[in-house]
Write an enzyme that holds these catalytic residues in place. Structure first.
Site, PDB file in Angstrom:
ATOM      1  N   PHE A  59     -10.220  16.429 -13.638  1.00 15.75           N
ATOM      2  CA  PHE A  59     -11.403  17.129 -13.111  1.00 15.75           C
ATOM      3  C   PHE A  59     -12.330  17.674 -14.196  1.00 15.75           C
ATOM      4  O   PHE A  59     -13.466  18.050 -13.925  1.00 15.75           O
ATOM      5  CB  PHE A  59     -11.019  18.269 -12.142  1.00 15.75           C
ATOM      6  CG  PHE A  59     -10.359  17.788 -10.876  1.00 15.75           C
ATOM      7  CD1 PHE A  59     -11.090  17.133  -9.895  1.00 15.75           C
ATOM      8  CD2 PHE A  59      -8.999  17.978 -10.675  1.00 15.75           C
ATOM      9  CE1 PHE A  59     -10.483  16.689  -8.726  1.00 15.75           C
ATOM     10  CE2 PHE A  59      -8.382  17.539  -9.518  1.00 15.75           C
ATOM     11  CZ  PHE A  59      -9.131  16.891  -8.537  1.00 15.75           C
ATOM     12  N   TYR A 119     -12.299  10.148 -15.393  1.00 17.50           N
ATOM     13  CA  TYR A 119     -13.687   9.732 -15.155  1.00 17.50           C
ATOM     14  C   TYR A 119     -13.965   8.477 -15.976  1.00 17.50           C
ATOM     15  O   TYR A 119     -13.504   8.356 -17.108  1.00 17.50           O
ATOM     16  CB  TYR A 119     -14.654  10.835 -15.574  1.00 17.50           C
ATOM     17  CG  TYR A 119     -14.543  12.102 -14.758  1.00 17.50           C
ATOM     18  CD1 TYR A 119     -14.760  12.103 -13.383  1.00 17.50           C
ATOM     19  CD2 TYR A 119     -14.239  13.319 -15.377  1.00 17.50           C
ATOM     20  CE1 TYR A 119     -14.676  13.275 -12.645  1.00 17.50           C
ATOM     21  CE2 TYR A 119     -14.153  14.495 -14.638  1.00 17.50           C
ATOM     22  CZ  TYR A 119     -14.374  14.466 -13.273  1.00 17.50           C
ATOM     23  OH  TYR A 119     -14.286  15.622 -12.540  1.00 17.50           O
ATOM     24  N   HIS A 142      -9.124  17.160  -0.450  1.00 18.10           N
ATOM     25  CA  HIS A 142      -9.661  16.973  -1.796  1.00 18.10           C
ATOM     26  C   HIS A 142     -11.033  17.643  -1.915  1.00 18.10           C
ATOM     27  O   HIS A 142     -11.761  17.733  -0.925  1.00 18.10           O
ATOM     28  CB  HIS A 142      -9.768  15.464  -2.065  1.00 18.10           C
ATOM     29  CG  HIS A 142      -9.967  15.102  -3.490  1.00 18.10           C
ATOM     30  ND1 HIS A 142     -11.213  15.091  -4.091  1.00 18.10           N
ATOM     31  CD2 HIS A 142      -9.084  14.740  -4.453  1.00 18.10           C
ATOM     32  CE1 HIS A 142     -11.081  14.733  -5.354  1.00 18.10           C
ATOM     33  NE2 HIS A 142      -9.810  14.513  -5.608  1.00 18.10           N
ATOM     34  N   ASP A 170      -7.430   9.558 -11.384  1.00 22.05           N
ATOM     35  CA  ASP A 170      -7.918   8.698 -12.473  1.00 22.05           C
ATOM     36  C   ASP A 170      -8.821   9.500 -13.399  1.00 22.05           C
ATOM     37  O   ASP A 170      -9.502  10.408 -12.937  1.00 22.05           O
ATOM     38  CB  ASP A 170      -8.780   7.577 -11.869  1.00 22.05           C
ATOM     39  CG  ASP A 170      -8.142   6.212 -12.001  1.00 22.05           C
ATOM     40  OD1 ASP A 170      -6.921   6.154 -12.185  1.00 22.05           O
ATOM     41  OD2 ASP A 170      -8.867   5.209 -11.910  1.00 22.05           O
TER      42      ASP A 170
END
Length: 221
Positions: free
Chosen positions: A79, A68, A188, A66
């Protein structure tokens, strides 16, 4: 439907733009941007990952989930955050692993456009989100669209490095042919899982070694 996206991507994804799910998705996203709740990233950066990384220039793919959902953070690259924004925990852990893996010091800003311009497709599964509402645009059609983008890359191109961190990304990339591409997987970079195998995965040197082996210029991480 005429979609404003990099020309190479526009050509390979043209059939997607005519499908019912994409037309419904487009109408939903337009309505959301017109609403009272802010939507991230800004509309002009919606296809930023594709704009900075043309289809025929992709060397590495990093999959996120998703955008931010905080004000001023999302810039259309997974990211990545805008210059001047504090590093989110996952991004800081990515930079820590790069420093450990390659010796490159942690940078002053978290804008990963510099990677994208070198051929790193920084693709979220879902390309939009409501402010402060994580996952609010999931299951509206974005996942189907980004699956199609990955499928086209995996089938039409060869010797791409796919970096899949966490179970979500690994499921999304499960169909990629490991005989044609390098697929790197690990937990992750989130603080919840980084110490369970993200740190020490050496994905950045492994990616560059593979690119070099296949006659491609390495990424300056």
């Amino acid at each position: 439907m005429d979609v404003r996206i990099e020309q190479g991507w526009k050509e390979v994804l043209k059939e997607e733009f005519q499908k019912d799910y994409f037309i419904k998705l487009t109408n939903f996203v337009k309505d959301e941007y017109r609403g009272a709740i802010p939507i991230y990233p800004p509309a002009k950066l919606l296809f930023n990952a594709f704009e900075h990384c043309p289809f025929d220039k992709v060397k590495v793919v990093i999959l996120g989930q998703d955008p931010y959902h905080g004000e001023g953070q999302a810039n259309g690259l997974c990211f990545s955050v805008n210059k001047g924004v504090t590093f989110p925990p996952s991004l800081l852990n990515i930079f820590k692993e790069i420093e450990s893996d390659t010796g490159t010091p942690i940078p002053k800003d978290g804008d990963l456009t510099r990677w994208s311009d070198q051929g790193v497709l920084l693709l979220n599964a879902t390309l939009t989100v409501r402010a402060s509402q994580a996952g609010s645009h999931q299951k509206r059609g974005w996942e189907e669209f980004t699956d199609a983008a990955i499928r086209e890359l995996a089938s039409r191109r060869e010797n791409i490095v796919f970096i899949l961190w966490g179970s979500y990304a690994q499921k999304k990339g499960a169909f990629i042919d490991r005989n044609k591409h390098l697929v790197l997987t690990s937990p992750h970079p989130s603080p919840l899982s980084a110490y369970q195998g993200f740190f020490g995965n050496h994905h950045f040197t492994l990616a560059n070694d593979y690119l070099e082996k296949h006659g491609k210029e390495k990424i300056t991480w």
